[in-house]
Design a protein around this motif. Structure first.
Motif: not given
Lengths: 118, 114
Positions: A33, A35, A37, A42-43, A45, A48, A90, A106-107, A109-111, B36, B41-44, B46, B90, B104-106
Motif C-alpha cells: 500500500y 498512503y 499523511q 490522518g492517513l 490510501l 494498493y 508511507f 497488521e500492516l 509500515f516503512g519510516e 497504531y 520520524n517513524r512509521g506506524l 501496530f 491512530f 484511519f482517524g486523524t
C-alpha cells in the motif's frame, strides 16, 4: 530483517518535475500500500496492490501512478508534481487481505518519505 | 462508508496515571478495529486489534482497548502511563469484507509528563 524500506527519505521538487518513490519489503508479503499523511487528516490510501503485477486505486489516486513488477517492490510515481502533493508518504505491506487467516492482520509500515513540492 | 473520529487532538497525562485515548467509528457490518502508534520520524506500528470475541483486547506495551458496540467506540487505555508512551496514536476501522478500505482517524498526540 529490514522489514519495509522506503527511498528516498527526503526530497524537494519543483512544480512539474517527476519522481519515483521506492518501497521494498523482505517479508514475502502479498499486499502492499501507499498512503499519504497530512496534518489533521490522518492517513489516506493512494494506491494498493494485491500481488505482483496488480495495482488498484485507493481513496486519493489522482496525480500518482504505481507499479508492482516484483513482489517485493512497490513504486509510487509522480509524473508532474504539484504543491498539493507536499506530504509524508508511507508504504505498508501485509501478508494477506484476508485477516481472519493471518496471525494479526497488521500492516507493516516503512519510516516514511517526506516530499516537498515548491 | 467507514469513518473514524478521534475527538482529542492531544491528551496530557502524568507518568503513573491511567490514560485513555478515545475513538468512535462508523462502519457497515461488523467492524475490524485497530490501534497504531507513531513515534517521531517513524512509521506506524501496530498496537492491537479487535476482530471478534472478548470486548477487552490486550496489545503491545501494556496497552488495551475496549470495544463497545452500542456506543460504537474503541477507546485505548493503559493503567499506568510512561514518559516513553508519548507519541501519536491512530485508530483505524474497516468492515469485514473490504481489507483495502482501512480508514484511519486523524490521530491523537499523547504527552506523558514526568
Amino acid at each position: 530483517n529490514a522489514g519495509v524500506t522506503q527511498t528516498p527519505k527526503f526530497r524537494v521538487l519543483k512544480t512539474g518535475q517527476s519522481m519515483t518513490l521506492l518501497c521494498a519489503q523482505d517479508m514475502n508479503h502479498e499486499y502492499m500500500y501507499w498512503y499519504r499523511q497530512d496534518p489533521g487528516m490522518g492517513l489516506r490510501l493512494i494506491h494498493y496492490s494485491v500481488g505482483e503485477g496488480t495495482t488498484a486505486k485507493g481513496e486519493v489516486p489522482d496525480g500518482y501512478n504505481v507499479s508492482r513488477l516484483k513482489k517485493q517492490n512497490f513504486l509510487l510515481g509522480l509524473e508532474s508534481a504539484a504543491p498539493s502533493q507536499t506530504s509524508v508518504y508511507f508504504c505498508a505491506s501485509s501478508y494477506s487481505g484476508d485477516w481472519e487467516i493471518t496471525d494479526t492482520g497488521e500492516l507493516f509500515f516503512g519510516e516514511g518519505s517526506r516530499l516537498t513540492v515548491l | 462508508a467507514q469513518s473514524v473520529a478521534q475527538p482529542e487532538d492531544q491528551v496530557n497525562v502524568a507518568e503513573g496515571n491511567p490514560l485513555t485515548v478515545k475513538c468512535t467509528y462508523s462502519v457497515s457490518g461488523n467492524p475490524y478495529l485497530f490501534w497504531y502508534v507513531q513515534y517521531p520520524n517513524r512509521g506506524l506500528q501496530f498496537l492491537l486489534k479487535y476482530i471478534t470475541g472478548d470486548n477487552l483486547v490486550k496489545g503491545s506495551y501494556g496497552f488495551e482497548a475496549e470495544f463497545n458496540k452500542s456506543q460504537t467506540s474503541f477507546h485505548l487505555k493503559k493503567p499506568s502511563a510512561l514518559v516513553s508512551d508519548s507519541a501519536l496514536y491512530f485508530c483505524a476501522v474497516r468492515n469485514w469484507r473490504s481489507f483495502q478500505k482501512l480508514v484511519f482517524g486523524t490521530g491523537t498526540r499523547l504527552l506523558v509528563s514526568p
